[in-house]
Design an enzyme around this catalytic site. Sequence first.
Site, PDB file in Angstrom:
ATOM      1  CD  GLU A 169      74.797 -10.297  24.145  1.00 54.20           C
ATOM      2  OE1 GLU A 169      74.351 -10.091  25.183  1.00 54.20           O
ATOM      3  OE2 GLU A 169      73.371  -9.590  23.192  1.00 54.20           O
ATOM      4  CG  ASP A 303      66.561   2.471  18.156  1.00 55.41           C
ATOM      5  OD1 ASP A 303      66.545   2.739  19.282  1.00 55.41           O
ATOM      6  OD2 ASP A 303      67.353   0.968  17.683  1.00 55.41           O
TER       7      ASP A 303
HETATM    8  C1  LIG Z   1      71.032  -7.758  17.046  1.00 52.92           C
HETATM    9  C2  LIG Z   1      70.856  -6.352  17.918  1.00 52.92           C
HETATM   10  C3  LIG Z   1      70.628  -6.469  19.185  1.00 52.92           C
HETATM   11  C4  LIG Z   1      70.033  -6.059  20.573  1.00 52.92           C
HETATM   12  N1  LIG Z   1      70.708  -5.881  21.599  1.00 52.92           N
HETATM   13  C5  LIG Z   1      69.743  -5.426  22.682  1.00 52.92           C
HETATM   14  C6  LIG Z   1      70.216  -5.874  23.954  1.00 52.92           C
HETATM   15  O1  LIG Z   1      70.545  -6.314  24.466  1.00 52.92           O
HETATM   16  N2  LIG Z   1      69.176  -4.958  24.869  1.00 52.92           N
HETATM   17  C7  LIG Z   1      68.254  -3.587  24.252  1.00 52.92           C
HETATM   18  O2  LIG Z   1      68.307  -3.462  25.419  1.00 52.92           O
HETATM   19  N3  LIG Z   1      68.781  -3.119  23.083  1.00 52.92           N
HETATM   20  C8  LIG Z   1      68.678  -4.237  21.915  1.00 52.92           C
HETATM   21  N4  LIG Z   1      69.328  -3.467  21.111  1.00 52.92           N
HETATM   22  C9  LIG Z   1      68.641  -2.179  20.519  1.00 52.92           C
HETATM   23  C10 LIG Z   1      67.687  -2.670  20.415  1.00 52.92           C
HETATM   24  O3  LIG Z   1      66.713  -3.544  19.795  1.00 52.92           O
HETATM   25  C11 LIG Z   1      66.302  -1.109  19.934  1.00 52.92           C
HETATM   26  O4  LIG Z   1      66.892  -0.229  20.601  1.00 52.92           O
HETATM   27  C12 LIG Z   1      64.786  -1.360  19.935  1.00 52.92           C
HETATM   28  O5  LIG Z   1      64.939  -1.871  18.570  1.00 52.92           O
HETATM   29  C13 LIG Z   1      64.228   0.087  19.446  1.00 52.92           C
HETATM   30  O6  LIG Z   1      63.197   0.091  19.136  1.00 52.92           O
HETATM   31  P1  LIG Z   1      62.163   0.959  18.172  1.00 52.92           P
HETATM   32  O7  LIG Z   1      60.652   0.987  18.679  1.00 52.92           O
HETATM   33  O8  LIG Z   1      62.744   2.103  18.107  1.00 52.92           O
HETATM   34  O9  LIG Z   1      62.608   0.324  16.781  1.00 52.92           O
HETATM   35  P2  LIG Z   1      62.693  -1.329  16.540  1.00 52.92           P
HETATM   36  O10 LIG Z   1      62.464  -2.408  17.387  1.00 52.92           O
HETATM   37  O11 LIG Z   1      63.650  -0.929  15.637  1.00 52.92           O
HETATM   38  O12 LIG Z   1      61.201  -1.156  15.642  1.00 52.92           O
HETATM   39  C14 LIG Z   1      61.772  -0.249  14.641  1.00 52.92           C
HETATM   40  C15 LIG Z   1      60.017  -0.558  13.773  1.00 52.92           C
HETATM   41  O13 LIG Z   1      59.687   0.431  12.840  1.00 52.92           O
HETATM   42  C16 LIG Z   1      59.386  -0.580  11.535  1.00 52.92           C
HETATM   43  N5  LIG Z   1      59.520   0.219  10.478  1.00 52.92           N
HETATM   44  C17 LIG Z   1      60.802   1.132   9.924  1.00 52.92           C
HETATM   45  N6  LIG Z   1      61.051   2.075   8.749  1.00 52.92           N
HETATM   46  C18 LIG Z   1      59.270   1.989   8.384  1.00 52.92           C
HETATM   47  C19 LIG Z   1      58.767   2.700   7.602  1.00 52.92           C
HETATM   48  N7  LIG Z   1      59.129   3.957   6.557  1.00 52.92           N
HETATM   49  N8  LIG Z   1      57.440   1.914   7.179  1.00 52.92           N
HETATM   50  C20 LIG Z   1      56.566   1.079   8.294  1.00 52.92           C
HETATM   51  N9  LIG Z   1      57.410   0.897   9.160  1.00 52.92           N
HETATM   52  C21 LIG Z   1      58.909   0.787   9.169  1.00 52.92           C
HETATM   53  C22 LIG Z   1      60.369  -1.329  11.807  1.00 52.92           C
HETATM   54  O14 LIG Z   1      59.977  -3.098  10.637  1.00 52.92           O
HETATM   55  C23 LIG Z   1      60.523  -2.477  12.998  1.00 52.92           C
HETATM   56  O15 LIG Z   1      59.084  -3.133  13.492  1.00 52.92           O
HETATM   57  C24 LIG Z   1      69.688  -4.903  19.698  1.00 52.92           C
HETATM   58  C25 LIG Z   1      69.713  -4.442  18.694  1.00 52.92           C
HETATM   59  C26 LIG Z   1      69.976  -5.206  17.514  1.00 52.92           C
HETATM   60  C27 LIG Z   1      70.058  -4.846  16.279  1.00 52.92           C
END
Ligand SMILES: Cc1cc2nc3c(=O)[nH]c(=O)nc-3n(C[C@H](O)[C@H](O)[C@H](O)COP(=O)(O)OP(=O)(O)OC[C@H]3O[C@@H](n4cnc5c(N)ncnc54)[C@H](O)[C@@H]3O)c2cc1C
Length: 417
Positions: A169, A303
Amino acid sequence: MNTPHVVIIGAGFGGLNVALQLRDAPVEITLIDKQNYHLFQPLLYQVAIAGLLPSQIAYPLRTIFRKQMNISFQLGEVTGINLEACYVSMNGSVIAYDYLVIAVGAETNFFGMDSIEQDGFQVKDIQNAISTRNHLLRMFEQASREANAVKRRAMLTFVVVGGGPTGVETAGALAELINHVMVKDFPNLNLREARVILVEANGHLITPYPHELRHATFHLLRREQVEILLNTKLANFNGQTVTLGDGRQIATYTLIWTAGIKAAPMLDSLGVERAGAGRVRVAPTLQLSHQLSHHPEVFVLGDAAYLVNGNGQPLPMLSTVAIQQGKVTAQNIQRIIDGKKPEPFHYKDPGLLATIGRNAAVARLWGVSFSGFIAWVIWVFLHIYRLIGFRNRILVFVNWAWDYIFYENQIRLITKE
Ligand SMILES: Cc1cc2nc3c(=O)[nH]c(=O)nc-3n(C[C@H](O)[C@H](O)[C@H](O)COP(=O)(O)OP(=O)(O)OC[C@H]3O[C@@H](n4cnc5c(N)ncnc54)[C@H](O)[C@@H]3O)c2cc1C
């Protein structure tokens, strides 16, 4: 009886959905994040290529939860978790929990290549997406006044490493920015000298996608004049030269690294079993409850969590997984409170989508592969639909419609960092 206290660390796709789903549950929720906003990471690359503003893909958490009475938000970084005494440490204080949800996401994995971490660019959070945008725009400004042809060509050479959806992308969008927008902004610069090079260690782009979509992606990128180097590893980047595994060198000031992620570093403090990419191994109910760690009051998701799918493969690090796991975690907390057994998580794969540029995307939905314009329309509408906040949806829609009609990227601002 006291109201159970649920502490959620991380307000990304996983944590946010746990909190929203528990809105009517008889619990007190404390949501902690080091950022005060929820970020729609799938569109971060649009910030990096000057297509969208950060505020269009990020939404303040306090606004999201304005009307939810059982939640309080704490801005801060959790630095430790005491699983035995049931508390988390943050900003020099501690917060006790009855249930803990760890949804801290991932960070970029440079696989120990310090030089790339230091001199390369990444697209993982708002700060580094803005740094990438500023750098890209500066390269065109510098190239426009550079008389030395070798240096100018290096300024106009952009290397993207990683042929997964983010790399594809980014490379596609960057090529479009050059071919349709910069060409108008810099009429005196010969942009036929510009190169976008996509480097991928495997023999395919977007490896998890079906063959026909990999093939379509390859051809759509080639149509945008992206040079694709398959079966090619990156060996080094020193800020001026990319060295490939076979010794070839490319003069460039820009390397955008999209080739790896690993679970957030905060998980190191847990001292529990980790699996691929440093993710925490969880039970099918998403609880930290297996032979080695028995903490059924702790849930890990998104993740940060490692769980094997029905097909024997680990669940991918995708927003769709985190969202579905957030909903199941909330249901399981509610079930435990009601004296019922928590249920296992089963991922319902909604399909795959990646965009390569204007009118060009690939999609696998309902078992059918699409590429080109139809896939692009699906991609646009799904991404707008999934953004949080009506205002964001309208702004992004207007932005994209404008870009589409006038071949413009509107956010071509070099800002102070
Ligand atoms: C550039 C990019 C493109 C992507 N494209 C896609 C796509 O097209 N389709 C798709 O399905 N997925 C995509 N993904 C993957 C998707 O964004 C992740 O799988 C998803 O965000 C995971 O969700 P999560 O809740 O596990 O973590 P996240 O959404 O990363 O949220 C984690 C949160 O935890 C907080 N955090 C971390 N450590 C701490 C701490 N110690 N104390 C307090 N807060 C903390 C962070 O600030 C964040 O807000 C993409 C990712 C990226 C980076």
